[in-house]
Design a protein around this motif. Structure first.
Motif, PDB file in Angstrom:
ATOM      1  N   UNK A 236      56.280 -14.506  13.725  1.00 43.42           N
ATOM      2  CA  UNK A 236      56.660 -13.815  12.493  1.00 43.42           C
ATOM      3  C   UNK A 236      55.695 -14.111  11.344  1.00 43.42           C
ATOM      4  N   UNK A 237      54.645 -14.860  11.607  1.00 44.21           N
ATOM      5  CA  UNK A 237      53.611 -15.081  10.603  1.00 44.21           C
ATOM      6  C   UNK A 237      52.476 -14.066  10.799  1.00 44.21           C
ATOM      7  N   UNK A 238      51.646 -13.939   9.778  1.00 37.03           N
ATOM      8  CA  UNK A 238      50.456 -13.099   9.924  1.00 37.03           C
ATOM      9  C   UNK A 238      49.614 -13.630  11.086  1.00 37.03           C
ATOM     10  N   UNK A 239      49.011 -12.739  11.842  1.00 34.58           N
ATOM     11  CA  UNK A 239      48.346 -13.127  13.081  1.00 34.58           C
ATOM     12  C   UNK A 239      47.318 -14.255  12.893  1.00 34.58           C
ATOM     13  N   UNK A 240      46.408 -14.175  11.926  1.00 34.12           N
ATOM     14  CA  UNK A 240      45.423 -15.264  11.792  1.00 34.12           C
ATOM     15  C   UNK A 240      46.081 -16.617  11.519  1.00 34.12           C
ATOM     16  N   UNK A 241      47.128 -16.613  10.696  1.00 32.99           N
ATOM     17  CA  UNK A 241      47.837 -17.854  10.411  1.00 32.99           C
ATOM     18  C   UNK A 241      48.552 -18.355  11.657  1.00 32.99           C
ATOM     19  N   UNK A 242      49.196 -17.435  12.373  1.00 31.74           N
ATOM     20  CA  UNK A 242      49.926 -17.803  13.582  1.00 31.74           C
ATOM     21  C   UNK A 242      48.999 -18.411  14.626  1.00 31.74           C
ATOM     22  N   UNK A 243      47.815 -17.820  14.799  1.00 36.21           N
ATOM     23  CA  UNK A 243      46.866 -18.344  15.773  1.00 36.21           C
ATOM     24  C   UNK A 243      46.417 -19.749  15.406  1.00 36.21           C
ATOM     25  N   UNK A 244      46.207 -19.984  14.122  1.00 36.72           N
ATOM     26  CA  UNK A 244      45.781 -21.313  13.665  1.00 36.72           C
ATOM     27  C   UNK A 244      46.884 -22.340  13.909  1.00 36.72           C
ATOM     28  N   UNK A 245      48.129 -21.977  13.583  1.00 36.57           N
ATOM     29  CA  UNK A 245      49.257 -22.882  13.796  1.00 36.57           C
ATOM     30  C   UNK A 245      49.406 -23.219  15.275  1.00 36.57           C
ATOM     31  N   UNK A 246      49.340 -22.192  16.128  1.00 32.39           N
ATOM     32  CA  UNK A 246      49.504 -22.416  17.554  1.00 32.39           C
ATOM     33  C   UNK A 246      48.376 -23.279  18.113  1.00 32.39           C
ATOM     34  N   UNK A 247      47.164 -23.067  17.637  1.00 28.22           N
ATOM     35  CA  UNK A 247      46.033 -23.873  18.086  1.00 28.22           C
ATOM     36  C   UNK A 247      46.219 -25.344  17.715  1.00 28.22           C
ATOM     37  N   UNK A 248      46.705 -25.594  16.505  1.00 29.67           N
ATOM     38  CA  UNK A 248      46.920 -26.972  16.068  1.00 29.67           C
ATOM     39  C   UNK A 248      48.059 -27.622  16.853  1.00 29.67           C
ATOM     40  N   UNK A 249      49.093 -26.839  17.130  1.00 27.73           N
ATOM     41  CA  UNK A 249      50.202 -27.357  17.938  1.00 27.73           C
ATOM     42  C   UNK A 249      49.722 -27.679  19.350  1.00 27.73           C
ATOM     43  N   UNK A 250      48.925 -26.786  19.927  1.00 29.83           N
ATOM     44  CA  UNK A 250      48.432 -26.999  21.289  1.00 29.83           C
ATOM     45  C   UNK A 250      47.588 -28.268  21.377  1.00 29.83           C
ATOM     46  N   UNK A 251      46.783 -28.523  20.361  1.00 31.50           N
ATOM     47  CA  UNK A 251      45.985 -29.753  20.348  1.00 31.50           C
ATOM     48  C   UNK A 251      46.893 -30.982  20.379  1.00 31.50           C
ATOM     49  N   UNK A 252      47.965 -30.951  19.605  1.00 26.65           N
ATOM     50  CA  UNK A 252      48.908 -32.067  19.597  1.00 26.65           C
ATOM     51  C   UNK A 252      49.574 -32.233  20.961  1.00 26.65           C
ATOM     52  N   UNK A 253      49.958 -31.117  21.564  1.00 27.57           N
ATOM     53  CA  UNK A 253      50.697 -31.215  22.843  1.00 27.57           C
ATOM     54  C   UNK A 253      49.808 -31.730  23.963  1.00 27.57           C
ATOM     55  N   UNK A 254      48.515 -31.586  23.843  1.00 29.59           N
ATOM     56  CA  UNK A 254      47.580 -32.067  24.866  1.00 29.59           C
ATOM     57  C   UNK A 254      47.149 -33.511  24.627  1.00 29.59           C
ATOM     58  N   UNK A 255      47.676 -34.127  23.583  1.00 28.16           N
ATOM     59  CA  UNK A 255      47.280 -35.498  23.254  1.00 28.16           C
ATOM     60  C   UNK A 255      48.085 -36.546  24.007  1.00 28.16           C
ATOM     61  N   UNK A 256      49.112 -36.108  24.751  1.00 28.67           N
ATOM     62  CA  UNK A 256      49.961 -37.048  25.497  1.00 28.67           C
ATOM     63  C   UNK A 256      50.151 -36.540  26.921  1.00 28.67           C
ATOM     64  N   UNK A 257      50.536 -37.466  27.802  1.00 29.36           N
ATOM     65  CA  UNK A 257      50.913 -37.114  29.164  1.00 29.36           C
ATOM     66  C   UNK A 257      52.095 -37.972  29.563  1.00 29.36           C
ATOM     67  N   UNK A 258      52.688 -37.631  30.696  1.00 31.69           N
ATOM     68  CA  UNK A 258      53.896 -38.298  31.147  1.00 31.69           C
ATOM     69  C   UNK A 258      53.720 -38.774  32.581  1.00 31.69           C
ATOM     70  N   UNK A 259      54.420 -39.834  32.974  1.00 29.99           N
ATOM     71  CA  UNK A 259      54.266 -40.345  34.334  1.00 29.99           C
ATOM     72  C   UNK A 259      54.643 -39.292  35.375  1.00 29.99           C
ATOM     73  N   UNK A 260      53.906 -39.237  36.460  1.00 29.21           N
ATOM     74  CA  UNK A 260      54.223 -38.321  37.548  1.00 29.21           C
ATOM     75  C   UNK A 260      55.472 -38.790  38.286  1.00 29.21           C
TER      76      UNK A 260
END
Length: 260
Positions: A236-260
């Protein structure tokens, strides 16, 4: 397919899952950003989300898309609730499909609301309904994502405390994954530590600055949650803003891992 296989697809071990909900039409009817219910998949499927939360109708219309994007997971919403604006116990919750049908559709998990600001009689009926769904999920080896929520209630301290309590009931009913509105970093950590069931945090309606969304996701990840459910605060945000937010979130989500 086993429960373990579907759990690992829904919540990968090498990152925090980003599941984009686009199932809002079941409650909100026509909503800004979802005027064409099948549009978000092509629009966001290549944007580092790990999957979508969707409706039976969306599953049927997007079979070819997901066949071409097998890395994306699908969480099927199997219930609905009317009227979400009522806080006096006047709403009504019902299933709209079955676990067996979800398995036939080939989805990775099913999701149910667990609204608690309803009458005591409906609470008892809801717990019975959830119990039967959990039994079916265990029989068919498919995870249930259960969402404790006070439907339509403002995010007051009292509501947040109550939803935390209802999360314990969701655990006791046998939920495989618990989805809850962000209760703050400390409460999220406590729920993760105490319940020891994968927790995914819902972003809720569009609100605040983009940096607020990113900060909340960062707190969620630090607290040990396995996934973030982010929809309206993206599409629901403007596309350029939304893409930036999602990119920053994705970077955070890739900063951790969990035991197999």
């Amino acid at each position: 397919m086993s429960m373990e296989y579907r759990m690992r697809r829904t919540l990968p071990s090498d990152r925090v899952a980003i599941i984009m909900p686009v199932d809002h039409g079941l409650i909100f009817n026509r909503i800004e950003g979802l005027e064409t219910p099948s549009a978000p998949f092509a629009a966001w499927g290549d944007s580092d989300v790990t999957g979508f939360m969707l409706t039976p109708g969306q599953v049927k219309q997007t079979e070819r898309f997901f066949a071409r994007h097998p890395h994306l997971t699908r969480v099927l919403t199997i219930d609905t609730y009317y009227d979400y604006t009522r806080l006096d116990g006047g709403g009504s919750h019902r299933l709209i499909t079955t676990v067996e049908e979800a398995v036939r559709m080939g989805v990775d998990a099913v999701k149910m609301l667990f609204p608690w600001n309803i009458s005591n009689a409906e609470r008892a009926a809801l717990c019975e309904r959830v119990g039967k769904v959990v039994t079916a999920c265990d029989a068919w080896d498919i995870p249930l994502v259960l969402e404790p929520v006070l439907i339509g209630a403002p995010r007051t301290e009292e509501v947040i405390v109550e939803e935390e309590k209802v999360a314990r009931i969701a655990y006791d009913l046998g939920a495989h994954i618990i989805k809850i509105a962000f209760p703050g970093e400390e409460r999220t950590r406590r729920l993760v530590d105490e319940l020891r069931v994968p927790l995914v945090i819902a972003g809720g309606p569009l609100s605040g600055e983009p940096s607020d969304t990113v900060d909340a996701v960062g707190q969620t990840i630090r607290a040990g949650a396995r996934g973030v459910i982010v929809g309206r605060n993206i599409w629901q945000r403007e596309r350029p803003v939304a893409e930036k937010v999602l990119s920053e979130i994705a970077t955070l989500t890739r900063s951790v891992s969990f035991p197999d």
